[in-house]
Design an enzyme around this catalytic site. Sequence first.
Site, mmCIF file in Angstrom:
data_model
loop_
_atom_site.group_PDB
_atom_site.id
_atom_site.type_symbol
_atom_site.label_atom_id
_atom_site.label_comp_id
_atom_site.label_asym_id
_atom_site.label_seq_id
_atom_site.Cartn_x
_atom_site.Cartn_y
_atom_site.Cartn_z
ATOM 1 N N SER A 197 0.820 -1.197 0.000
ATOM 2 C CA SER A 197 0.000 0.000 0.000
ATOM 3 C C SER A 197 0.862 1.258 0.000
ATOM 4 O O SER A 197 0.553 2.237 -0.696
ATOM 5 C CB SER A 197 -0.923 -0.007 1.219
ATOM 6 O OG SER A 197 -1.634 1.200 1.313
ATOM 7 N N GLY B 69 1.839 1.786 -3.560
ATOM 8 C CA GLY B 69 0.670 2.132 -4.365
ATOM 9 C C GLY B 69 0.282 3.585 -4.171
ATOM 10 O O GLY B 69 -0.162 4.259 -5.104
ATOM 11 N N ARG B 70 0.490 4.097 -2.986
ATOM 12 C CA ARG B 70 0.171 5.496 -2.692
ATOM 13 C C ARG B 70 1.123 6.461 -3.390
ATOM 14 O O ARG B 70 0.864 7.655 -3.460
ATOM 15 C CB ARG B 70 0.211 5.731 -1.183
ATOM 16 C CG ARG B 70 -0.858 4.964 -0.450
ATOM 17 C CD ARG B 70 -0.684 5.035 1.042
ATOM 18 N NE ARG B 70 -1.502 4.010 1.680
ATOM 19 C CZ ARG B 70 -2.052 4.134 2.865
ATOM 20 N NH1 ARG B 70 -1.884 5.242 3.560
ATOM 21 N NH2 ARG B 70 -2.757 3.157 3.363
ATOM 22 N N THR C 115 8.080 -13.132 -11.505
ATOM 23 C CA THR C 115 8.174 -11.944 -12.346
ATOM 24 C C THR C 115 7.050 -10.990 -11.961
ATOM 25 O O THR C 115 5.893 -11.387 -11.848
ATOM 26 C CB THR C 115 8.092 -12.318 -13.831
ATOM 27 O OG1 THR C 115 9.241 -13.092 -14.175
ATOM 28 C CG2 THR C 115 8.046 -11.075 -14.721
ATOM 29 N N GLU D 267 5.088 -7.289 -12.784
ATOM 30 C CA GLU D 267 4.822 -6.259 -13.782
ATOM 31 C C GLU D 267 4.630 -4.947 -13.036
ATOM 32 O O GLU D 267 3.722 -4.824 -12.229
ATOM 33 C CB GLU D 267 3.572 -6.598 -14.601
ATOM 34 C CG GLU D 267 3.689 -7.889 -15.380
ATOM 35 C CD GLU D 267 3.120 -9.097 -14.652
ATOM 36 O OE1 GLU D 267 2.358 -8.914 -13.683
ATOM 37 O OE2 GLU D 267 3.448 -10.225 -15.048
ATOM 38 N N GLN E 59 4.102 -8.457 -1.142
ATOM 39 C CA GLN E 59 4.014 -9.551 -0.190
ATOM 40 C C GLN E 59 3.341 -10.745 -0.838
ATOM 41 O O GLN E 59 2.568 -10.587 -1.778
ATOM 42 C CB GLN E 59 3.261 -9.114 1.061
ATOM 43 C CG GLN E 59 1.911 -8.511 0.777
ATOM 44 C CD GLN E 59 1.414 -7.658 1.920
ATOM 45 O OE1 GLN E 59 1.965 -7.652 3.005
ATOM 46 N NE2 GLN E 59 0.349 -6.927 1.677
ATOM 47 N N TYR F 173 1.665 -27.218 -10.788
ATOM 48 C CA TYR F 173 2.209 -26.402 -11.872
ATOM 49 C C TYR F 173 3.491 -27.002 -12.450
ATOM 50 O O TYR F 173 4.406 -27.380 -11.718
ATOM 51 C CB TYR F 173 2.492 -24.979 -11.385
ATOM 52 C CG TYR F 173 2.938 -24.080 -12.507
ATOM 53 C CD1 TYR F 173 2.016 -23.576 -13.406
ATOM 54 C CD2 TYR F 173 4.271 -23.768 -12.690
ATOM 55 C CE1 TYR F 173 2.409 -22.764 -14.456
ATOM 56 C CE2 TYR F 173 4.680 -22.950 -13.735
ATOM 57 C CZ TYR F 173 3.743 -22.454 -14.620
ATOM 58 O OH TYR F 173 4.140 -21.660 -15.662
#
Length: 178
Positions: A97, A100-101, A121, A123, A142, A156
């Site tokens: 966060s 993101g801020r 990976t 983005e 995280q 996978y």
Amino acid sequence: MILSDGEIRKLIQEKSLQIEPLDEAQVQPASVDIRLGNTFCVLEDTFHGIIRLQDEIKYKTMTTDRYLLLPGQFILATTMEYFKLPDNLTAFVEGRSSLGRLGLFIQNAGWVDPGFEGEITLELFNANRCAIELQAGDRVGQLVFARMQESALRPYSGKYQKQKGATGSKVFMDFKDR
């Protein structure tokens, strides 16, 4: 069920969940902090300015401890950590966060399948009007782990298994068998 710090530590100690390198301080109450690695990829421009999913995409890859992410720029990066998940555990990649801020979006597909092994990976997109300086080792997100009711029948084993470094899209491989 989302795993607590105690359960995460127990799985790491038992070596059924492997995370290398890992500093004890990265284990949070319900997640493990992921740090930025030192490999970055930028999509190379195509001749005709169109990305076709069935064509292999070229990337410029660089190894550096610092990267200046320009406003509106999109790049691929990697985690410093190498993960190995057991067949009954999945994980969600979440951005921080605090970043993101600042306008730094971690646009990861957000999902790590049971049985995945490798670096993740990421983005990254800078939605800010200012450049953002990224440094290897920075906490950028995280991993939230969830235990499945039973082990996956087909863990996978896809095209990104055991990846190291920022890895470009291999979506073109989806078209090879058509």
